[in-house]
Design an enzyme around this catalytic site. Structure first.
Site, PDB file in Angstrom:
ATOM      1  N   HIS A 469     106.804  29.596   3.671  1.00 54.86           N
ATOM      2  CA  HIS A 469     106.376  30.820   4.251  1.00 54.86           C
ATOM      3  C   HIS A 469     106.873  31.939   3.438  1.00 54.86           C
ATOM      4  O   HIS A 469     105.897  32.601   2.877  1.00 54.86           O
ATOM      5  CB  HIS A 469     107.309  31.011   5.516  1.00 54.86           C
ATOM      6  CG  HIS A 469     107.056  32.274   6.384  1.00 54.86           C
ATOM      7  ND1 HIS A 469     106.041  32.495   7.436  1.00 54.86           N
ATOM      8  CD2 HIS A 469     107.370  33.601   6.020  1.00 54.86           C
ATOM      9  CE1 HIS A 469     105.832  33.903   7.867  1.00 54.86           C
ATOM     10  NE2 HIS A 469     106.894  34.447   7.019  1.00 54.86           N
ATOM     11  N   GLU A 470     108.154  32.278   3.082  1.00 54.55           N
ATOM     12  CA  GLU A 470     108.437  33.167   2.014  1.00 54.55           C
ATOM     13  C   GLU A 470     107.954  33.017   0.713  1.00 54.55           C
ATOM     14  O   GLU A 470     107.659  34.113  -0.084  1.00 54.55           O
ATOM     15  CB  GLU A 470     110.138  33.127   2.076  1.00 54.55           C
ATOM     16  CG  GLU A 470     110.777  33.148   3.304  1.00 54.55           C
ATOM     17  CD  GLU A 470     110.414  34.367   3.899  1.00 54.55           C
ATOM     18  OE1 GLU A 470     109.888  35.326   3.469  1.00 54.55           O
ATOM     19  OE2 GLU A 470     110.600  34.439   5.417  1.00 54.55           O
ATOM     20  N   HIS A 473     104.648  34.847   0.868  1.00 55.44           N
ATOM     21  CA  HIS A 473     104.820  36.319   0.558  1.00 55.44           C
ATOM     22  C   HIS A 473     104.954  36.388  -0.838  1.00 55.44           C
ATOM     23  O   HIS A 473     104.421  37.746  -1.705  1.00 55.44           O
ATOM     24  CB  HIS A 473     106.038  36.665   1.181  1.00 55.44           C
ATOM     25  CG  HIS A 473     106.037  37.120   2.627  1.00 55.44           C
ATOM     26  ND1 HIS A 473     104.940  37.757   3.333  1.00 55.44           N
ATOM     27  CD2 HIS A 473     106.697  36.512   3.721  1.00 55.44           C
ATOM     28  CE1 HIS A 473     105.141  37.791   4.493  1.00 55.44           C
ATOM     29  NE2 HIS A 473     106.153  37.110   5.095  1.00 55.44           N
ATOM     30  N   HIS A 476     101.929  36.441  -2.747  1.00 56.45           N
ATOM     31  CA  HIS A 476     101.114  37.624  -2.444  1.00 56.45           C
ATOM     32  C   HIS A 476     101.465  38.846  -3.269  1.00 56.45           C
ATOM     33  O   HIS A 476     100.618  39.576  -3.822  1.00 56.45           O
ATOM     34  CB  HIS A 476     101.220  38.062  -1.008  1.00 56.45           C
ATOM     35  CG  HIS A 476     100.289  38.894  -0.330  1.00 56.45           C
ATOM     36  ND1 HIS A 476     100.539  39.642   0.916  1.00 56.45           N
ATOM     37  CD2 HIS A 476      99.324  39.567  -0.971  1.00 56.45           C
ATOM     38  CE1 HIS A 476      99.207  40.486   1.286  1.00 56.45           C
ATOM     39  NE2 HIS A 476      98.617  40.117   0.004  1.00 56.45           N
TER      40      HIS A 476
END
Length: 685
Positions: A469-470, A473, A476
């Protein structure tokens, strides 16, 4: 050779920051230097003699804001990961200075007039579309900051902003201090039956580091969660649960009590919204998000609850029956739930999280994660040397065609003085400056248990999912193709869309071909057996109904607090209890004080935005469907996701990014199907 005692890393921002050399005493001089530099640029930009052009106003101001923002961001980052009394004092001394300047900047009438003049000039039409978009958004943000208000209410909005920044910081400090203040030291392992050996080793190491004998339990997640999930001693579970669920509340005599801060934060947000012409803070928050209104968000959440609650009720009924019949618990209490759930999972699917954890060794997980994104996005990730703030921190460079395009730090382990949770933040954004192209740098932060006795750290499957998940980020931010700071990476991305790449990455943790590359047993070196993975897949949606309504509970509570809640007469605790009566199937004891530790909305950026997790889940599940259709590691689909979403930053609306990738607007069916709340036939309708 004499030592350089006057070197201040925060004044040298051309390359990487020298974190190992950074000291609390460097903060004040850096704040003074960069705020003064920004003031000078602001004065020049707003001088009537300065032409209203991008080159004369926007570009130099962006550079000056970027310098202050990076230096102050580094201080804030360190205060989150290596908090000390000296650093906290330095941060709190600088916070009002930086906050006041940024608020004054956001309300500056002369600067607002310059931006409007640029937009109204003949030259505006010849600006690149991305710069036109930036100017339009800046003008919007000026208005949302009160720049068009008369002097008295404008000053009040500024004062509110300053006060809110201090209150949020104090909320975060109280929660960290309350978490660190608790310890339970047991002389032996007699009461720790059921807890895996690696967690027992963590407890022993924690005791040794504190200069004590025996086993030391704290409220840090790697210590707390295994105890709640595996410890057979019910009284011990209750003791630690009560300590955890009453953190930063009135029960400590008020030492770290966040209760008065919550009320004041809500009162100030409500007042700010009304001054700016909004009926409530929720509508103010949504002015820059994908969702159009609080009513739309509430309807979205209640629709999710409608789908999830029947499944959640079945989950809870099964758990209560199992706890009564198999575990001898006539009443399933809050401190029993994680333990009973794990026992039920083991009974139903014949495996435990502790067994699975032995396969997810940290070096192998990282190698598999990097291999996946290298395949999808045509990059190469290599570990490198850099100055870091703690010996555990690792540093990586990202390359494409042999050229470094980005870098990131990975701070993975829990420790005292480090905020709990997991997050990604920006050290530096990709942009084109007068000196050339600046490449992005990110912080990747988790709170895993470190390896002990020379063994590598092992992660639960949930922790692997958190890491993915992190890292979503992180990708991105660092894989952006934008060269204007305001739209680069995660900058300016709508808050309810910023979770799309992160939740998208989570889905790979359930793909067999990916998981094989993430696993190597800590003792035998064997990959995760297919049989065990099949059991994990069968259990994938175990209690997914309960998990969904839990997130809906948090999101509804947040949105109600910021829309219909009256801070002057309504009660926060009664509000969360009313929300639970509407959507929850699990009800904690009366002493539970969840709001006092809900830092996402009181000390983070999620106020009237916690729904973003579920909103973006719809986007991410639907986007992942494209990979399911073409092959989940298909490089061609990966490149399309890269070019239409990751590289775009906020250079266009998030919905445009999604439609460009998927060829249509999103639907919730993929999420409901992935969560086991919708059949394949229903999803196809």
């Amino acid at each position: 050779m004499t030592e350089k005692t006057d070197f201040n890393p925060l004044l040298h921002l051309d390359g990487r920051i020298d974190y190992a050399a950074l000291r609390p005493e460097h903060v004040a001089p850096a704040v003074e230097h960069w705020t003064k530099a920004l003031e000078e640029v602001l004065n020049h930009a707003t001088d009537p003699a300065t032409p209203a052009t991008w080159e004369a106003v926007v570009a130099p101001l962006d550079a000056a804001v970027g310098h202050l923002g990076r230096a102050w961001g580094a201080v804030g980052h360190l205060q989150s990961v290596v908090d000390t009394p000296e650093l906290r004092d330095a941060y709190n001394a600088g916070l009002p200075v930086v906050t006041e300047l940024f608020l004054r900047l956001s309300q500056n009438e002369a600067l607002f007039a310059k931006y409007k003049a640029i937009r109204e000039s003949d030259a505006f039409a010849s600006l690149p579309p991305v710069r036109q978009r930036i100017l339009e958004r800046e003008i919007r943000d000026f208005r949302l900051s009160g720049a068009e208000l008369p002097e008295e209410p404008r000053a009040r909005v500024k004062a509110i902003g300053e006060k809110l920044s201090m209150l949020s910081q104090k909320f975060s400090e109280n929660l960290l201090d309350a978490t660190n203040a608790y310890e339970l030291v047991l002389p032996d392992a007699g009461r720790l039956k059921g807890i895996p050996e690696d967690t027992l080793a963590l407890y022993r190491a924690s005791a040794q580091s504190a200069g004590k004998d025996g086993y030391r339990i704290t409220l840090q997640y790697p210590s707390y969660l295994p105890l709640m999930k595996y410890c057979e001693d019910r009284d011990l579970r209750e003791t630690v649960y009560k300590a955890f669920s009453t953190r930063a509340a009135e029960f400590d005599g008020g030492k770290f009590d966040n209760t008065p801060l919550i009320r004041e934060i809500l009162e100030l947000r409500s007042e700010e919204a009304k001054l700016l012409g909004f009926p409530n803070y929720g509508e103010l928050s949504l002015a820059v998000k994908m969702a159009s209104s609080g009513d739309e968000v509430l309807a979205f959440l209640r629709d999710l609850a409608k789908h999830a609650k029947p499944a959640a009720e079945r989950d809870m009924a099964e758990l209560r029956a199992f706890a009564k019949d198999e575990l001898g618990l006539a009443e399933l209490c809050a401190w029993d739930q994680a333990w009973a759930s794990e026992k039920l999972r083991e009974a139903r699917y014949s495996y435990s999280d502790a067994e699975v954890k032995r396969y997810f060794t940290e070096p192998t997980v990282f190698a598999g994660l990097f291999g996946l994104v290298e395949t999808l996005y045509g990059i190469k990730i290599e570990e490198a040397e850099a100055s870091v703030w703690h010996p555990d921190v690792k540093f990586f460079v990202v390359k494409r065609n042999g050229e470094t395009i980005a870098e990131f730090y990975a701070d993975l382990y829990a420790r005292e003085g480090k905020r709990s949770g997991a997050w990604m933040d920006s050290d530096r954004s990709r942009e084109m400056t007068a000196a050339g192209l600046v490449t992005p740098i990110a912080y990747l932060v988790c709170n895993f248990a470190p390896g002990v006795n020379g063994a590598p750290a092992t992660l639960t499957h949930d922790e692997v999912t958190t890491l993915f998940h992190e890292f979503g980020h992180t990708l991105h931010h660092i894989l952006t193709a934008q060269t204007e700071h305001a739209v680069s990476g995660i900058n300016g991305v709508e808050w309810d869309a910023v979770e799309l790449p992160s939740q998208f990455m989570e889905t790979f943790c359930w793909e067999r071909e990916v998981v094989r590359g993430l696993t190597r047993h800590v003792e035998t070196g064997e990959p995760l057996p297919d049989e065990l993975f099949e059991k994990m897949l069968a259990a994938k949606n175990f209690e997914s109904g309960m998990a969904c309504v839990r997130q809906v509970e948090f999101a509804l509570f947040d949105m109600i607090l910021h829309t219909s809640f009256d801070p002057e007469k309504d009660d926060v605790q009664k509000t969360i209890e009313a929300v639970r009566q509407e959507v929850a199937v699990s009800f904690p004891p009366a002493y539970n004080r969840f709001p006092q530790s809900f830092s996402h909305i009181f000390a983070g950026g999620y106020a009237a935005g916690y729904y973003s997790y579920k909103w973006a889940e719809v986007l991410s599940a639907d986007a992942y469907g494209a990979f399911e259709e073409t092959g989940v590691t298909n490089p061609e689909t990966g490149r399309r996701f890269l070019t239409e979403i990751l590289e775009r930053g906020s250079s266009r609306d998030a919905m445009e990014n999604f439609v460009a990738f998927r060829g249509r607007r999103p639907t919730p069916n993929a999420l409901l199907r992935q969560s086991g709340l919708l059949t394949d036939n229903e999803a196809a309708r």
